[in-house]
Scaffold this motif. Sequence first.
Motif, PDB file in Angstrom:
ATOM      1  N   ARG A   7       0.825  -1.204   0.000  1.00 37.87           N
ATOM      2  CA  ARG A   7       0.000   0.000   0.000  1.00 37.87           C
ATOM      3  C   ARG A   7       0.864   1.261   0.000  1.00 37.87           C
ATOM      4  O   ARG A   7       0.525   2.268   0.590  1.00 37.87           O
ATOM      5  CB  ARG A   7      -0.955   0.023   1.189  1.00 37.87           C
ATOM      6  N   TYR A  15       2.993   6.164   2.062  1.00 32.46           N
ATOM      7  CA  TYR A  15       1.793   5.340   2.131  1.00 32.46           C
ATOM      8  C   TYR A  15       0.705   5.931   1.227  1.00 32.46           C
ATOM      9  O   TYR A  15       0.514   7.147   1.189  1.00 32.46           O
ATOM     10  CB  TYR A  15       1.257   5.274   3.569  1.00 32.46           C
ATOM     11  N   ASP A  68     -10.867   0.721   1.586  1.00 29.95           N
ATOM     12  CA  ASP A  68     -10.087   0.184   2.716  1.00 29.95           C
ATOM     13  C   ASP A  68     -10.879   0.190   4.016  1.00 29.95           C
ATOM     14  O   ASP A  68     -10.585  -0.581   4.928  1.00 29.95           O
ATOM     15  CB  ASP A  68      -8.823   1.030   2.929  1.00 29.95           C
TER      16      ASP A  68
END
Length: 449
Positions: free
Chosen positions: A69, A227, A297
């Motif tokens: 990710r 990220y 997510d």
Amino acid sequence: MTAATEGRTMHSPPHQHGQVPREDSGHGSTQDHGRHDGGTHQAVHAARSVAAHRAAVRELLAPLRSTDRTETLPLRAALGKGLAQDITATVSLPPFANSQMDGFAVNTADLPDAGAELRAVAAVPAGAVPARLEPGTAAPIMTGAMIPAGADAVVPVERAVPDRFPLADDGSRENKVWLPATAAGTFVRRIGSDVQVGELALAAGAFLGPAQLGLLAALGIPEVTVYRPVTVLLVTTGDEVVEPGQPLEQGRIYDANGTLLESAMRQAGLTVVRTAISTDKPKELRALLRAEGPAVDLIVTTGGVSKGAYEVVRQAMEGQQAEFLHVAMQPGGPQGIGTFDAVPFLGFPGNPVSCLVSFEMFLRPVLAELFGSPAPRMPVRARIAGGLSSPEHKHQVRRGSLRADGTVRLEGGESSHLMHALAGSNALVHVPQGVSALAEGDEVEVWML
């Protein structure tokens, strides 16, 4: 959240914590309608602490912190992201000893206590590699320019006599300058005095603001691994809720939660998928979550998580690994947490202030801790302007305005529907569990919004 509590509805003992206030109960009534756990045993538990619930949210979201990710971005695209890997300095900063001032590079051995007159040699501009400084000479030097070999200090030009750079370089009087005694190292930026090559420059999880990106640029690093933003499915629920701009029939209210939470989430760097307002029909909500959930997510809902007779989120979660409980916090006590078809799920209360406080207390700090973004709210201390009372067994969060004199004024009352008071605030005021009252002038912790 443990295996023993997954799939279970959680309730605080009525004799200890009382009825859930209507202002925190979402869009339904406060009446307890019994089971919502798909037939599992319903246990009675004390309210969970704020810290314990935040830890549960962290445990839920921790699997999202994985190497698959991440993405590598040029520095100009990485503002506001969280650093995914440690960064080691590839060069020292500064990479060479340089001048902190416009002045004269000197060898301090040439300057006795009474000072001395030295011959000025060729000037050293920034970017040049200077010749070695010979004894009895001084080199005019610009800020940031390399210190010549043989020099160990810089005398600012305003301390020289005359207090200007010489105009000639032919040995004439114009080429001489008197300089005072100076200690070695004065106004010299040593090589590596900021960071040494091979040292840790930034740790994984650092928030990348302008200063951090400037450091990476100074190290010559053109891109950075960060990220990827967490993608959130945001669902507002309630038959009585109407989109802004639509006709407002009697008994209906405009949806503030969707705009409020989406704005807070986007400001925090999340990617938000916003749906139309869901009805109070559990089957329709389940269908919506199954259609949209696989692409995100995290699922966040507002409303329908309390103990009323029409709590659609609780009903839609029957058979899922989710629990509904009461956190010892006001506003924002009723909370949902778990998974829906293996997608992480958080259920926030339905009143606007409650859902924003829930985001600020649980989701935002966990994202900051796990991914370095958003930047955490830094707590500051302030003196309260006017007293307040607070339920001793709860962590109370009030809206306030921090003023230039270091005092914070409360805006509005305790009720969680007071959007006008929220809009007039710039801080959240924290009254910890165990405190029942504060007097004017007492110190409190505030988080700037």
